[in-house]
Design a protein around this motif. Structure first.
Motif, mmCIF file in Angstrom:
data_model
loop_
_atom_site.group_PDB
_atom_site.id
_atom_site.type_symbol
_atom_site.label_atom_id
_atom_site.label_comp_id
_atom_site.label_asym_id
_atom_site.label_seq_id
_atom_site.Cartn_x
_atom_site.Cartn_y
_atom_site.Cartn_z
ATOM 1 N N HIS A 166 -15.405 11.990 21.939
ATOM 2 C CA HIS A 166 -14.667 13.072 22.589
ATOM 3 C C HIS A 166 -14.954 13.067 24.081
ATOM 4 C CE1 HIS A 166 -18.489 15.170 22.460
ATOM 5 N NE2 HIS A 166 -18.491 15.214 21.122
ATOM 6 N N ARG A 180 -24.827 19.108 28.702
ATOM 7 C CA ARG A 180 -23.659 18.690 27.919
ATOM 8 C C ARG A 180 -22.404 19.200 28.587
ATOM 9 N NH1 ARG A 180 -25.045 17.378 22.671
ATOM 10 N NH2 ARG A 180 -23.034 17.463 21.660
ATOM 11 N N LEU A 181 -21.336 18.485 28.409
ATOM 12 C CA LEU A 181 -20.039 18.994 28.848
ATOM 13 C C LEU A 181 -19.485 19.939 27.789
ATOM 14 C CD1 LEU A 181 -17.350 19.026 30.448
ATOM 15 C CD2 LEU A 181 -16.709 16.988 29.177
ATOM 16 N N LYS A 218 -18.935 16.950 16.755
ATOM 17 C CA LYS A 218 -18.266 16.071 15.800
ATOM 18 C C LYS A 218 -18.190 16.701 14.417
ATOM 19 C CE LYS A 218 -20.546 12.473 17.082
ATOM 20 N NZ LYS A 218 -21.183 11.170 17.058
ATOM 21 N N GLY A 250 -16.696 14.916 25.840
ATOM 22 C CA GLY A 250 -18.115 15.072 26.159
ATOM 23 C C GLY A 250 -18.820 13.723 26.182
ATOM 24 N N GLU A 309 -23.486 7.958 17.501
ATOM 25 C CA GLU A 309 -23.601 7.846 16.053
ATOM 26 C C GLU A 309 -22.188 7.650 15.503
ATOM 27 O OE1 GLU A 309 -25.402 11.221 14.108
ATOM 28 O OE2 GLU A 309 -25.242 10.239 12.145
ATOM 29 N N THR A 312 -28.728 14.426 26.506
ATOM 30 C CA THR A 312 -28.319 15.793 26.821
ATOM 31 C C THR A 312 -29.477 16.767 26.579
ATOM 32 O OG1 THR A 312 -27.099 15.535 24.753
ATOM 33 C CG2 THR A 312 -25.824 15.652 26.758
ATOM 34 N N MET A 337 -16.463 20.698 20.734
ATOM 35 C CA MET A 337 -16.879 19.360 21.094
ATOM 36 C C MET A 337 -17.839 18.765 20.077
ATOM 37 S SD MET A 337 -15.714 18.250 24.005
ATOM 38 C CE MET A 337 -16.071 18.975 25.592
HETATM 39 P P1 ATP Z 1 -21.868 15.879 18.590
HETATM 40 O O1 ATP Z 1 -22.621 17.160 18.631
HETATM 41 O O2 ATP Z 1 -20.524 15.945 19.202
HETATM 42 O O3 ATP Z 1 -21.853 15.239 17.250
HETATM 43 P P2 ATP Z 1 -23.857 14.052 19.283
HETATM 44 O O4 ATP Z 1 -24.797 14.193 20.411
HETATM 45 O O5 ATP Z 1 -24.416 14.227 17.921
HETATM 46 O O6 ATP Z 1 -22.631 14.944 19.597
HETATM 47 P P3 ATP Z 1 -23.735 11.262 19.461
HETATM 48 O O7 ATP Z 1 -22.791 10.303 18.884
HETATM 49 O O8 ATP Z 1 -25.129 11.260 18.952
HETATM 50 O O9 ATP Z 1 -23.111 12.685 19.296
HETATM 51 O O10 ATP Z 1 -23.725 11.174 21.042
HETATM 52 C C1 ATP Z 1 -23.874 9.983 21.758
HETATM 53 C C2 ATP Z 1 -24.271 10.325 23.152
HETATM 54 O O11 ATP Z 1 -23.292 11.155 23.763
HETATM 55 C C3 ATP Z 1 -25.585 11.076 23.189
HETATM 56 O O12 ATP Z 1 -26.384 10.508 24.190
HETATM 57 C C4 ATP Z 1 -25.191 12.475 23.535
HETATM 58 O O13 ATP Z 1 -26.187 13.116 24.279
HETATM 59 C C5 ATP Z 1 -23.907 12.278 24.338
HETATM 60 N N1 ATP Z 1 -23.053 13.452 24.213
HETATM 61 C C6 ATP Z 1 -22.571 13.989 23.079
HETATM 62 N N2 ATP Z 1 -21.852 15.105 23.344
HETATM 63 C C7 ATP Z 1 -21.884 15.274 24.687
HETATM 64 C C8 ATP Z 1 -21.336 16.247 25.581
HETATM 65 N N3 ATP Z 1 -20.599 17.279 25.144
HETATM 66 N N4 ATP Z 1 -21.564 16.100 26.907
HETATM 67 C C9 ATP Z 1 -22.277 15.057 27.360
HETATM 68 N N5 ATP Z 1 -22.821 14.115 26.575
HETATM 69 C C10 ATP Z 1 -22.633 14.210 25.251
#
Ligand code: ATP
Ligand code: MG
Length: 546
Positions: A38, A258-259, A268, A40, A32, A228, A266
């Protein structure tokens, strides 16, 4: 731990089985654009692009741009740059959820027509009250039994912009008593009179993530939708949508952990907060766990890929030790960073018996491996050594310089300290030393055996520079993020005015090992030859995994 006896993690095992059945591998990385990527995300990028590569398939970079209120083109561009920098290529498979808005809309009308979705006029608060809890089932919306015609008419009026934000939503008609709250008539569309970075004012209704994601996966014929673990509870909804629209593709959703990394955050949302509240200098602050921050700090893409490889892919959530990350960074830089000398806290040394020019030069290898060549190191009567490499009263087993003792200047000569010069306050200002001309490094005929070796820089020819030293951004391994500012490490940044050998400032090399100090990189924003700035990427420590 992540690997089975076959050497493959559970996702690769599954894909191996599926490809034997003839399925081509198509994956996607769906960020998104509401922040920078990051470390992760790097795990997810390495997994999605990695398996596509390994199995001869393809991977989409798909922007999940369904929430225009929080999204920004600045992030769209930054994310593409980061994925490329990490070493991955989506070819012509760059897509946006918004590319599919019309199809998503048509599928929503299909759901309405088949009695699987309805327009609901409850407010957000009322919906929350009606949703029930884990132990109490929800209650049906009074709108649930509207006719198909009524629903279609309302949904079309929603699209036409006839209603204000928040007045109506489109909901799936599933089961308000489901033990899975995600299945209690979840929202599929919301009204948002807000312009979208790609579709402008074409739309004033926007689909939710849960509805959009599975449909986009199916439209792109994704073979394995890797996400995740927090989406595990959403999988029944993912499947429900695909089972109830007229689309003959149904990717399997497969979840992995998730990492999490020690001493950082981690999410956003929190990273945005750090930037907005100016608790860091920006998304690329070298203390940030963002790809941009790590890159500016001097971490290279292959260290990140190696790290993601080592942590593997499992279903167990865990927090990885920072020492493993540091290990990967060092291991990568150890292999080919140029060696250089930089004195962070200078103490002047005067070689009283030096008779040559102050511009004499020694040559020294850039790296233990010969093919890296050599550099010229000016040497002369006045030098700097590290203040911490001198002790006036020699502690037991001390291997560096003290009065009457000898030490080798790395790549140069052996010196002996004869006299300590102090100012009126008793502060040591300089050391007067004897150097031994026949002790030149590599051709030592002196027979002298000093116990220690110290680094140094010519006082006349050395260049003033700024070095920026970074520590963990947060104090605790698992920061309490309820008060972000209070959780920060107040000592996460120091800068020093240091002196560096000229060869490290000139020339194109970016990454260095400053002897005995750590790995450093020229700062990508602030470095210039007239005002050199170096960031410490990681300190030196033994090269072994945590
Ligand atoms: P955040 O909580 O950091 O905003 P998010 O999942 O909302 O993370 P997205 O931009 O939607 O952020 O993530 C894109 C992809 O990256 C998704 O498939 C998500 O599962 C994966 N992802 C995000 N954070 C991690 C993480 N810490 N470890 C592994 N994969 C991750
Ligand atoms: Mg998300």
């Amino acid at each position: 731990m992540s690997e089975t006896p076959t050497g493959l993690d559970f996702i690769r095992q599954r894909i191996t089985r599926d490809t034997e059945a003839g399925t081509p591998v198509i994956t996607r990385f769906p960020p998104e654009p509401n922040g920078c990527l990051h470390i992760g995300h790097a795990k997810s990028i390495c997994l999605n692009f990695g398996v596509a590569q390994e199995f001869g398939g393809d991977c989409y970079l798909r922007f999940d741009d369904t929430n225009p209120a929080k999204e920004d083109v600045q992030f769209v561009e930054a994310i593409q740059a980061d994925v490329k920098w990490l070493g991955f290529d989506w070819g012509d498979r760059l897509t946006h959820a918004s590319d599919y808005f019309e199809q998503l809309y048509q599928f929503a009308e299909q759901l309405i027509t088949s009695g699987k979705a309805f327009v609901c006029s409850l407010s957000a608060d009322e919906m929350r009250e009606n949703r029930g809890t884990l132990t109490i089932p929800g209650t049906n919306s009074p709108c649930r039994n509207q006719s198909v015609e009524q629903n279609l008419e309302l949904f079309r009026a929603m699209r036409a912009g006839e209603f204000a934000d928040g007045t109506y939503v489109l909901r799936a008609k599933i089961d308000m008593a489901s033990p899975n709250i995600n299945m209690r008539d979840p929202v599929l569309y919301r009204i948002r009179h807000i312009s979208h970075q790609r579709t402008g004012n074409t739309w004033c209704i926007y689909p939710t993530y849960d509805y959009t994601h599975c449909v986009c996966d199916a439209l792109e014929q994704i073979s394995h939708s890797l996400c995740t673990l927090e989406f595990e509870d959403h999988r029944p909804l993912y499947d429900w949508v695909l089972d109830n629209i007229n689309l003959n593709v149904h990717p399997p959703q497969i979840e992995f952990s998730r990492l999490g990394l020690e001493y950082t955050v981690m999410s956003k949302r929190l990273l945005n907060k750090l930037v907005d509240e100016r608790l860091v200098t920006g998304w690329d602050d070298p203390r940030m766990p963002t790809i941009a921050g790590l890159r500016r700090r001097g971490v290279r893409a292959c260290a990140i890929r190696d790290f993601c490889d080592r942590i593997g892919v499992t279903k167990q959530d865990n927090t990885i030790e920072m020492s493993l990350f540091d290990f990967c960074v060092r291991k990568d830089l150890e292999a080919d960073a140029h060696r250089a000398m930089c004195v962070l806290d200078p103490l002047k040394v005067i070689l009283t018996n030096w008779e040559g020019e102050d511009t004499d030069a020694l040559t020294a290898p850039w790296h233990p491996r010969q093919e890296y060549g050599t550099r010229v190191m000016p040497f002369g009567k006045e030098l700097y050594i590290e203040r911490s490499d001198f002790e006036e009263v020699r502690p037991p087993k001390y291997k560096r310089l003290s009065p009457g003792e000898m030490v080798r200047l790395r790549m140069a000569f052996i010196i002996r300290c004869d006299e300590v010069i102090k100012d009126a306050n008793g502060e040591i200002t300089e050391l007067h030393c004897t150097y031994f001309p026949e002790s030149r490094s590599g051709q030592d005929k002196s027979g002298l055996k000093p116990k220690g070796v110290v680094h140094w820089v010519s006082a006349g020819q050395g260049i003033d520079c700024e070095v920026r030293l970074y520590e963990n951004l947060f104090l605790e391994r698992r920061p309490d993020t309820s008060d972000l500012a209070a959780a920060l490490n107040p000592d996460s940044f120091h800068n020093k005015n240091a002196i560096i050998e000229p060869a490290a400032v000139q020339g194109q090399m970016l990454h260095f090992q400053f002897e005995r100090q750590g790995y450093f990189v020229k700062d990508s924003e602030d470095f210039s030859e007239s005002r050199p700035v170096f960031n410490r990427t990681v300190s030196l420590r033994e090269l072994r995994p945590a």
